[in-house]
Design an enzyme around this catalytic site. Structure first.
Site, PDB file in Angstrom:
ATOM      1  N   ASP A 157     -18.316  -4.750 -12.812  1.00  0.00           N
ATOM      2  CA  ASP A 157     -18.873  -4.066 -13.980  1.00  0.00           C
ATOM      3  C   ASP A 157     -19.755  -5.075 -14.704  1.00  0.00           C
ATOM      4  O   ASP A 157     -20.037  -6.151 -14.174  1.00  0.00           O
ATOM      5  CB  ASP A 157     -17.734  -3.555 -14.879  1.00  0.00           C
ATOM      6  N   GLY A 193      -0.681  -5.583   5.821  1.00  0.00           N
ATOM      7  CA  GLY A 193      -0.035  -4.403   5.263  1.00  0.00           C
ATOM      8  C   GLY A 193       0.816  -3.670   6.267  1.00  0.00           C
ATOM      9  O   GLY A 193       1.994  -3.971   6.456  1.00  0.00           O
ATOM     10  N   ARG A 194       0.221  -2.682   6.924  1.00  0.00           N
ATOM     11  CA  ARG A 194       0.970  -1.764   7.773  1.00  0.00           C
ATOM     12  C   ARG A 194       1.780  -2.414   8.889  1.00  0.00           C
ATOM     13  O   ARG A 194       2.880  -1.931   9.197  1.00  0.00           O
ATOM     14  CB  ARG A 194       0.007  -0.702   8.342  1.00  0.00           C
ATOM     15  N   PRO A 197     -20.728  -8.093 -17.211  1.00  0.00           N
ATOM     16  CA  PRO A 197     -19.953  -9.328 -17.377  1.00  0.00           C
ATOM     17  C   PRO A 197     -18.868  -9.269 -18.442  1.00  0.00           C
ATOM     18  O   PRO A 197     -17.735  -9.705 -18.208  1.00  0.00           O
ATOM     19  CB  PRO A 197     -21.030 -10.363 -17.724  1.00  0.00           C
ATOM     20  N   THR A 203     -13.710  -5.667   5.111  1.00  0.00           N
ATOM     21  CA  THR A 203     -13.494  -5.816   6.551  1.00  0.00           C
ATOM     22  C   THR A 203     -13.596  -4.487   7.295  1.00  0.00           C
ATOM     23  O   THR A 203     -13.652  -4.467   8.524  1.00  0.00           O
ATOM     24  CB  THR A 203     -12.123  -6.448   6.841  1.00  0.00           C
ATOM     25  N   ASP A 249      -5.273  -6.919  -6.668  1.00  0.00           N
ATOM     26  CA  ASP A 249      -6.470  -6.635  -5.881  1.00  0.00           C
ATOM     27  C   ASP A 249      -7.170  -5.394  -6.438  1.00  0.00           C
ATOM     28  O   ASP A 249      -7.069  -4.310  -5.878  1.00  0.00           O
ATOM     29  CB  ASP A 249      -6.060  -6.429  -4.418  1.00  0.00           C
ATOM     30  N   ARG A 307      -3.913  -8.534  12.211  1.00  0.00           N
ATOM     31  CA  ARG A 307      -3.038  -7.681  12.996  1.00  0.00           C
ATOM     32  C   ARG A 307      -2.343  -8.513  14.070  1.00  0.00           C
ATOM     33  O   ARG A 307      -3.023  -9.146  14.895  1.00  0.00           O
ATOM     34  CB  ARG A 307      -3.838  -6.566  13.694  1.00  0.00           C
ATOM     35  N   ASP A 315       0.840  -1.205   0.000  1.00  0.00           N
ATOM     36  CA  ASP A 315       0.000   0.000   0.000  1.00  0.00           C
ATOM     37  C   ASP A 315       0.872   1.251   0.000  1.00  0.00           C
ATOM     38  O   ASP A 315       0.908   2.023   0.969  1.00  0.00           O
ATOM     39  CB  ASP A 315      -0.941  -0.022   1.212  1.00  0.00           C
ATOM     40  N   LYS A 321       0.612  -8.143  -2.629  1.00  0.00           N
ATOM     41  CA  LYS A 321      -0.668  -7.635  -3.116  1.00  0.00           C
ATOM     42  C   LYS A 321      -0.482  -6.241  -3.693  1.00  0.00           C
ATOM     43  O   LYS A 321       0.059  -5.354  -3.036  1.00  0.00           O
ATOM     44  CB  LYS A 321      -1.710  -7.589  -1.999  1.00  0.00           C
ATOM     45  N   LYS A 357     -10.606  -5.656  -7.511  1.00  0.00           N
ATOM     46  CA  LYS A 357     -12.036  -5.813  -7.193  1.00  0.00           C
ATOM     47  C   LYS A 357     -12.921  -5.434  -8.377  1.00  0.00           C
ATOM     48  O   LYS A 357     -13.821  -4.599  -8.264  1.00  0.00           O
ATOM     49  CB  LYS A 357     -12.414  -4.992  -5.957  1.00  0.00           C
ATOM     50  N   TYR A 358     -12.709  -6.079  -9.513  1.00  0.00           N
ATOM     51  CA  TYR A 358     -13.481  -5.748 -10.707  1.00  0.00           C
ATOM     52  C   TYR A 358     -14.985  -5.907 -10.449  1.00  0.00           C
ATOM     53  O   TYR A 358     -15.437  -6.901  -9.905  1.00  0.00           O
ATOM     54  CB  TYR A 358     -13.074  -6.652 -11.867  1.00  0.00           C
TER      55      TYR A 358
END
Length: 235
Positions: A70, A214-215, A72, A124, A65, A185, A16, A38, A67-68
């Site tokens: 739209d 990530g972080r 089909p 999440t 990542d 976490r 990220d 990712k 997240k398509y």
């Protein structure tokens, strides 16, 4: 010191970062096989397909990542292009419906090296009040179960879900269904903007297949040591 290589890395490090140079500088400290990577919307908007191809060429399994979501045909074509980049995994949003997910699966299945195709259920970061506000009835878990079942019936390989739903989803959808869980976490990490969280070991024990982190790694004082500590906790 480089990370230890393991046979099936469970940690997917979320890159990220706002710019490509930051991502490459960070990845230079990692060893392919110690984790997967990712690439999300922000970094992809900055680095594009070239960034993904470079990471793949370095030997990393890449989860794209985006997240398509739209119509089909549009999603199917986008997924085919993404698969041709050599990614290990990509995702679509299950709220796009059965026809969209089936079209995406058919498209990637025709590529030279089909990636895992998974569906996003409920983010999440969303709690009960957030779902109510947009008109979705039931608890986050209710929505996750409904969408995960639809994703499996549509031929997808798995879903993104909270680790809190992992045990029940594993029981309901079987051992081969891939469960990718953000909101992970380590016990000593800040919660940040995630609502439904678990520690890495708790998530794996609950049935998660892979953990998006990530972080707690990317912003750690020593990211390599942070990743190694998580991998040791899962060994």
């Amino acid at each position: 010191m480089p990370n230890h290589v393991i046979s099936d890395p469970k940690v997917i490090v979320a890159l990220d970062f706002a710019c490509v140079s930051q991502a490459h500088e960070f990845v230079a400290h990692l060893t392919p096989g110690s984790c997967r990577l990712k690439v999300g919307k922000e970094l992809f908007a900055s680095g594009g397909p070239q960034l993904v191809e470079r990471l793949v060429a370095q030997g990393f399994d890449v989860f794209l990542d985006l997240k398509y979501h739209d119509i089909p045909n549009t999603v199917a074509n986008a997924c085919k292009v993404a698969a041709d980049l050599g990614v290990w995994m990509l995702n679509v949003h299950a709220l796009g419906g059965r026809r969209m997910m089936e079209a995406a699966k058919e498209a990637v299945s025709q590529t030279a090296q089909p990636p895992l195709l998974i569906g996003v259920t409920i983010l999440t970061s969303m709690a009960q009040a957030d779902l109510t506000e947009i008109g979705l009835t039931g608890t986050p878990a209710d929505q996750v179960f409904r969408l995960a079942g639809l994703a499996k019936r549509s031929g997808l390989d798995g879903v993104v879900c909270s680790a809190h739903e992992a045990a029940a989803l594993r029981s309901e959808l079987g051992a081969d269904f891939c469960l990718v869980t953000p909101g992970i976490r380590p016990a000593d990490s800040a919660q940040d903007d995630q609502r439904r969280i678990m520690t890495p070991n708790e998530a794996i024990q609950a049935g998660s297949s892979y953990l998006v982190i990530g972080r707690p790694i990317t912003q750690a004082k020593d990211p390599v040591a942070a990743l190694d500590a998580i991998n040791r906790s899962l060994a």
